[in-house]
Design an enzyme around this catalytic site. Sequence first.
Site, PDB file in Angstrom:
ATOM      1  N   LYS A  77       0.812  -1.224   0.000  1.00  0.00           N
ATOM      2  CA  LYS A  77       0.000   0.000   0.000  1.00  0.00           C
ATOM      3  C   LYS A  77       0.844   1.273   0.000  1.00  0.00           C
ATOM      4  O   LYS A  77       0.515   2.242  -0.692  1.00  0.00           O
ATOM      5  CB  LYS A  77      -0.951   0.001   1.196  1.00  0.00           C
ATOM      6  CG  LYS A  77      -2.044  -1.057   1.107  1.00  0.00           C
ATOM      7  CD  LYS A  77      -2.994  -0.941   2.294  1.00  0.00           C
ATOM      8  CE  LYS A  77      -4.043  -2.031   2.276  1.00  0.00           C
ATOM      9  NZ  LYS A  77      -5.045  -1.859   3.334  1.00  0.00           N
ATOM     10  N   ASP A 113     -10.103   2.550   2.364  1.00  0.00           N
ATOM     11  CA  ASP A 113     -10.256   1.996   3.718  1.00  0.00           C
ATOM     12  C   ASP A 113     -11.011   2.963   4.637  1.00  0.00           C
ATOM     13  O   ASP A 113     -11.948   2.574   5.331  1.00  0.00           O
ATOM     14  CB  ASP A 113      -8.887   1.682   4.336  1.00  0.00           C
ATOM     15  CG  ASP A 113      -8.292   0.383   3.808  1.00  0.00           C
ATOM     16  OD1 ASP A 113      -9.070  -0.502   3.401  1.00  0.00           O
ATOM     17  OD2 ASP A 113      -7.054   0.262   3.796  1.00  0.00           O
TER      18      ASP A 113
HETATM   19  P1  NAP Z   1      -0.417  -1.940  11.398  1.00  0.00           P
HETATM   20  O1  NAP Z   1      -0.162  -0.843  10.449  1.00  0.00           O
HETATM   21  O2  NAP Z   1       0.582  -3.047  11.532  1.00  0.00           O
HETATM   22  O3  NAP Z   1      -0.656  -1.283  12.865  1.00  0.00           O
HETATM   23  C1  NAP Z   1      -0.848  -2.122  13.989  1.00  0.00           C
HETATM   24  C2  NAP Z   1      -1.423  -1.285  15.137  1.00  0.00           C
HETATM   25  O4  NAP Z   1      -1.828  -2.198  16.168  1.00  0.00           O
HETATM   26  C3  NAP Z   1      -0.422  -0.336  15.783  1.00  0.00           C
HETATM   27  O5  NAP Z   1      -1.126   0.791  16.274  1.00  0.00           O
HETATM   28  C4  NAP Z   1       0.148  -1.204  16.922  1.00  0.00           C
HETATM   29  O6  NAP Z   1       0.689  -0.449  17.978  1.00  0.00           O
HETATM   30  C5  NAP Z   1      -1.117  -1.867  17.376  1.00  0.00           C
HETATM   31  N1  NAP Z   1      -0.924  -3.113  18.118  1.00  0.00           N
HETATM   32  C6  NAP Z   1      -0.544  -4.320  17.631  1.00  0.00           C
HETATM   33  N2  NAP Z   1      -0.532  -5.233  18.618  1.00  0.00           N
HETATM   34  C7  NAP Z   1      -0.923  -4.594  19.750  1.00  0.00           C
HETATM   35  C8  NAP Z   1      -1.100  -5.005  21.108  1.00  0.00           C
HETATM   36  N3  NAP Z   1      -0.893  -6.263  21.462  1.00  0.00           N
HETATM   37  N4  NAP Z   1      -1.508  -4.089  22.006  1.00  0.00           N
HETATM   38  C9  NAP Z   1      -1.727  -2.805  21.647  1.00  0.00           C
HETATM   39  N5  NAP Z   1      -1.575  -2.356  20.376  1.00  0.00           N
HETATM   40  C10 NAP Z   1      -1.165  -3.240  19.436  1.00  0.00           C
HETATM   41  O7  NAP Z   1      -1.799  -2.680  11.082  1.00  0.00           O
HETATM   42  P2  NAP Z   1      -3.102  -2.057  10.357  1.00  0.00           P
HETATM   43  O8  NAP Z   1      -3.002  -2.286   8.902  1.00  0.00           O
HETATM   44  O9  NAP Z   1      -3.322  -0.690  10.861  1.00  0.00           O
HETATM   45  O10 NAP Z   1      -4.262  -3.057  10.879  1.00  0.00           O
HETATM   46  C11 NAP Z   1      -4.690  -3.050  12.234  1.00  0.00           C
HETATM   47  C12 NAP Z   1      -5.856  -4.022  12.399  1.00  0.00           C
HETATM   48  O11 NAP Z   1      -6.955  -3.576  11.641  1.00  0.00           O
HETATM   49  C13 NAP Z   1      -5.588  -5.446  11.925  1.00  0.00           C
HETATM   50  O12 NAP Z   1      -6.167  -6.324  12.857  1.00  0.00           O
HETATM   51  C14 NAP Z   1      -6.338  -5.575  10.622  1.00  0.00           C
HETATM   52  O13 NAP Z   1      -6.815  -6.881  10.352  1.00  0.00           O
HETATM   53  C15 NAP Z   1      -7.498  -4.640  10.855  1.00  0.00           C
HETATM   54  N6  NAP Z   1      -8.022  -4.038   9.616  1.00  0.00           N
HETATM   55  C16 NAP Z   1      -9.346  -4.198   9.359  1.00  0.00           C
HETATM   56  C17 NAP Z   1      -9.882  -3.635   8.212  1.00  0.00           C
HETATM   57  C18 NAP Z   1     -11.343  -3.819   7.909  1.00  0.00           C
HETATM   58  O14 NAP Z   1     -11.724  -3.604   6.743  1.00  0.00           O
HETATM   59  N7  NAP Z   1     -12.171  -4.131   8.883  1.00  0.00           N
HETATM   60  C19 NAP Z   1      -9.058  -2.917   7.329  1.00  0.00           C
HETATM   61  C20 NAP Z   1      -7.702  -2.765   7.640  1.00  0.00           C
HETATM   62  C21 NAP Z   1      -7.190  -3.347   8.794  1.00  0.00           C
HETATM   63  P3  NAP Z   1       2.270  -0.077  18.009  1.00  0.00           P
HETATM   64  O15 NAP Z   1       2.441   1.122  17.109  1.00  0.00           O
HETATM   65  O16 NAP Z   1       2.527   0.199  19.438  1.00  0.00           O
HETATM   66  O17 NAP Z   1       3.003  -1.297  17.501  1.00  0.00           O
END
Ligand code: NAP
Length: 295
Positions: A77, A113
Amino acid sequence: MSPAHYGPVGGETKVVGVFGHPVAHTLSPPMHNRAFAELGLDWIYLAFPVRPEDLADALRGAAAMGLAGVNLTIPHKVEGARLMDRLSPEAERIGAVNTVAFTPEGLVGHNTDGAGFVRSLREEAGFDPKGAKVLLLGAGGAARAIAVQLLLEGADSLLIVNRTAERAEALARSLNEWAPALVAARGLAELGADDVAERELIIHATSHGMAPGSEAPPLLEPEWLSPRHLVCDIVYTPRRTGLLRAAEARGCRVLEGLGMLAYQGAVAFELWTGRPAPAALMKQVLERHLERRGG
Ligand code: NAP
């Protein structure tokens, strides 16, 4: 797997798809192909495993072969945004592209998104983010897309809270460059009851609570929630996350993450085809596939 829902592929079939690495787990092909069939469109959606080092070649090749568009998913992305000829206003602010349109003017990058989340918010929860005070948990790619869209839609203010405080602060600084003073940031350890009480829309946008870690306690104390809150979780495996179960028990309205997934696809579908997407049907396809996977 069910038989294909779409008609025979012919010489005029328009091709779209998704580039990812890995990509085998994607739910987008059944969702889009069912939508094409529903509208009687001679289109097909395929998944292409594209390695990071091959992204530029793959985009050039797809444009040369006359594809109508592609989605970009992990890990493409951010790099994809650098390879576009033009970015939509939201993709430019997010700095990431999940939907590419191949146009006569070149590659146009969009990010659906955030728009998908807001459409789910409006259509499934009846909530208009204009003027809303928002608590956003997370500072990753999804949180950034949601934050940009909420600000573009006129949210009153955003408090971004993240496990790594510096990441929340960096995101708030970059958003405040064009939405001055609307965004504050804090580390998760500093989040308190008042931060939650002062805001009506709570959005969880981290990967915490995703299966197989779905039994972990929610990132915020359930006692801080009250019936005035709408609580959204963008995690969709499981559909009813620990946070949503706790919020429901406190009398809150809740919104699951599956709607965001369906609507980000619906917005991409509309960008490519120019036709209203059968969003409810697209969501049903996702539901069916996740149930089959035990999600
Ligand atoms: P990303 O860029 O890797 O960001 C991960 C985020 O989660 C960061 O803020 C990270 O905090 C936090 N995090 C991870 N593990 C954690 C924990 N154990 N405790 C507290 N914070 C934690 O991922 P992303 O693309 O933003 O996606 C995040 C989530 O959204 C995923 O589960 C994904 O499946 C979901 N999602 C859903 C949709 C949908 O259409 N519903 C779309 C996109 C994503 P740090 O900065 O401290 O590491």
